[in-house]
Design a protein around this motif. Sequence first.
Motif, PDB file in Angstrom:
ATOM      1  N   ALA A 179       0.851  -1.192   0.000  1.00 55.37           N
ATOM      2  CA  ALA A 179       0.000   0.000   0.000  1.00 55.37           C
ATOM      3  C   ALA A 179       0.886   1.241   0.000  1.00 55.37           C
ATOM      4  O   ALA A 179       2.006   1.204   0.523  1.00 55.37           O
ATOM      5  CB  ALA A 179      -0.898  -0.009   1.224  1.00 55.37           C
ATOM      6  N   PRO A 180       0.422   2.360  -0.559  1.00 57.07           N
ATOM      7  CA  PRO A 180       1.288   3.544  -0.683  1.00 57.07           C
ATOM      8  C   PRO A 180       1.937   3.980   0.626  1.00 57.07           C
ATOM      9  O   PRO A 180       3.142   4.253   0.664  1.00 57.07           O
ATOM     10  CB  PRO A 180       0.331   4.614  -1.221  1.00 57.07           C
ATOM     11  CG  PRO A 180      -0.697   3.853  -1.979  1.00 57.07           C
ATOM     12  CD  PRO A 180      -0.891   2.579  -1.223  1.00 57.07           C
ATOM     13  N   HIS A 181       1.163   4.066   1.707  1.00 54.05           N
ATOM     14  CA  HIS A 181       1.767   4.540   2.954  1.00 54.05           C
ATOM     15  C   HIS A 181       2.771   3.540   3.515  1.00 54.05           C
ATOM     16  O   HIS A 181       3.708   3.916   4.217  1.00 54.05           O
ATOM     17  CB  HIS A 181       0.692   4.881   3.989  1.00 54.05           C
ATOM     18  CG  HIS A 181      -0.076   3.717   4.508  1.00 54.05           C
ATOM     19  ND1 HIS A 181      -1.026   3.060   3.769  1.00 54.05           N
ATOM     20  CD2 HIS A 181      -0.037   3.084   5.712  1.00 54.05           C
ATOM     21  CE1 HIS A 181      -1.560   2.086   4.496  1.00 54.05           C
ATOM     22  NE2 HIS A 181      -0.974   2.077   5.666  1.00 54.05           N
ATOM     23  N   ASN A 182       2.594   2.263   3.175  1.00 56.28           N
ATOM     24  CA  ASN A 182       3.553   1.267   3.655  1.00 56.28           C
ATOM     25  C   ASN A 182       4.849   1.323   2.852  1.00 56.28           C
ATOM     26  O   ASN A 182       5.937   1.040   3.382  1.00 56.28           O
ATOM     27  CB  ASN A 182       2.939  -0.130   3.592  1.00 56.28           C
ATOM     28  CG  ASN A 182       3.433  -1.015   4.716  1.00 56.28           C
ATOM     29  OD1 ASN A 182       3.631  -0.557   5.843  1.00 56.28           O
ATOM     30  ND2 ASN A 182       3.652  -2.278   4.426  1.00 56.28           N
ATOM     31  N   ILE A 183       4.752   1.684   1.575  1.00 53.47           N
ATOM     32  CA  ILE A 183       5.956   1.925   0.773  1.00 53.47           C
ATOM     33  C   ILE A 183       6.737   3.099   1.371  1.00 53.47           C
ATOM     34  O   ILE A 183       7.974   3.081   1.457  1.00 53.47           O
ATOM     35  CB  ILE A 183       5.591   2.218  -0.695  1.00 53.47           C
ATOM     36  CG1 ILE A 183       4.866   1.022  -1.322  1.00 53.47           C
ATOM     37  CG2 ILE A 183       6.839   2.569  -1.496  1.00 53.47           C
ATOM     38  CD1 ILE A 183       5.660  -0.248  -1.366  1.00 53.47           C
ATOM     39  N   ALA A 184       5.998   4.135   1.803  1.00 51.61           N
ATOM     40  CA  ALA A 184       6.652   5.277   2.453  1.00 51.61           C
ATOM     41  C   ALA A 184       7.371   4.839   3.725  1.00 51.61           C
ATOM     42  O   ALA A 184       8.500   5.259   3.997  1.00 51.61           O
ATOM     43  CB  ALA A 184       5.625   6.364   2.763  1.00 51.61           C
TER      44      ALA A 184
END
Length: 481
Positions: free
Chosen positions: A298-303
């Motif tokens: 998920a995008p925030h987990n990539i961050a």
Amino acid sequence: MGSQEVSSTVDWQGKHVTVAGLGVSGIPAARALHERGALVTVVNDGDDERARAQAAELEALGITVRLGDGATLPPSTELVVTAPGWQPDKPLFLAAAEAGVPVWGDVELAWRLRGDDGREPAPWLAVTGTNGKTTTVRMLASILEAAGLRTAAVGNIGVSLLDAVLGEREYDVLAVELSSYQLHWAPSLRAHSAAVLNLAPDHLDWHGSMAAYAADKGRVYEGNTVACVYNAADPATEDLVREADVEEGCRAIGFTLGAPGPSQLGVVDGILVDRAFVANRQKQAQELAEVTDVDPPAPHNIANALAAAALARAFGVEPAAVRDGLRAFRPDAHRIEHVADIDEVRYVDDSKATNTHATEASLAAYDSIVWIAGGLAKGATFDDLVTGAAKRLRGVVLIGADRALIREALTRHAPEVPVVDLDRTDTGAMSEAVARAAELARPGDTVLLAPACASMDMFTNYNKRGEAFADAVRARADESA
């Protein structure tokens, strides 16, 4: 801090220290100070059965414990060591300030005591932010372990920093999660490198204002020696880097979900890349891992993964260890946890999304959602959250004490979205919530528990709330099997 500063090389023998609060931090603090010869008094607001049992164990060692009265400063106190959750405006701290008595948190005490046994203290890689701290710290520890380093994920993650600093095991480096509470009471902390993942309104009742909350988060950068890691998508985190007083040569390192510029880590064609810790960051980029190496992607987990990678790279970790550490990492329960697929509908438990910022990230990870939300709002408003998510919502099921606040935001900003308002705050409401969500869902949808609220109106904690959701989903899966 008061004027009677206690030095890091203090002779604790006979020093009068008050420890505020029993629990994960208070008990190790009381024991450590007592072992060093301090005259320790523990004060605690609660006087329940658990507190009495904890008090009996400490009293058996010769430590004084005062239950049911955490407001009064004991006579002769020369230092207060507090649990992180105690608010700064408590009478105990006001009395300490008036008497010129310094107040430390458990993190400050751990920082001061590190190395007092003659061992070389392990450097700290510190992580704070409104959301994602625990995941990032655990990712960082996994990367450091993959690099062959002796490490542990400690701090606000639930593992006492004092136990890590004073225990028998020796570490090469510590991955440290720090809350705004802990940073407020840690004036002398100086990390090797640190990251602020994001900033959004949270705990404002404790800090008093957003500015005070941000300032306490920014303390994590003070005195950094190698890298201050910030979120390029959140300018407030970069502002904190600019304001920090760091060691000469310390660098500002950004992370972004887009293509990185020099001195940044980012994503290019599904690859996590580093343009910060390479020989020629103007022209070179180092591949670290693939997006698919991150669970979940998920995008925030990539961050989170990029922030962890930046701290690891600041410590000299090789690219292969970043990849291997991310591949080995598994998220904790109730953090975007896939529970089951039933009739082509995915059920996801993100009970850990206890505020709007975390829920915004969770909702952004899916295209078509039946959203289960509600609980204790903690003073939050939901207009921005609903506005941003409206196009993704197939339907909404509301539970909990403050569900009306979310319902009103939906009426204003997403009036076409079907809403089921469950007028229940009992724990059994979750089974009905899952059943009603299943009725709204269509093949390809995601039923997402991302409450945007705290859980204590209905459940002991977010873990219990997530377990209730998962149990209800699995029961439906068994019925449909």
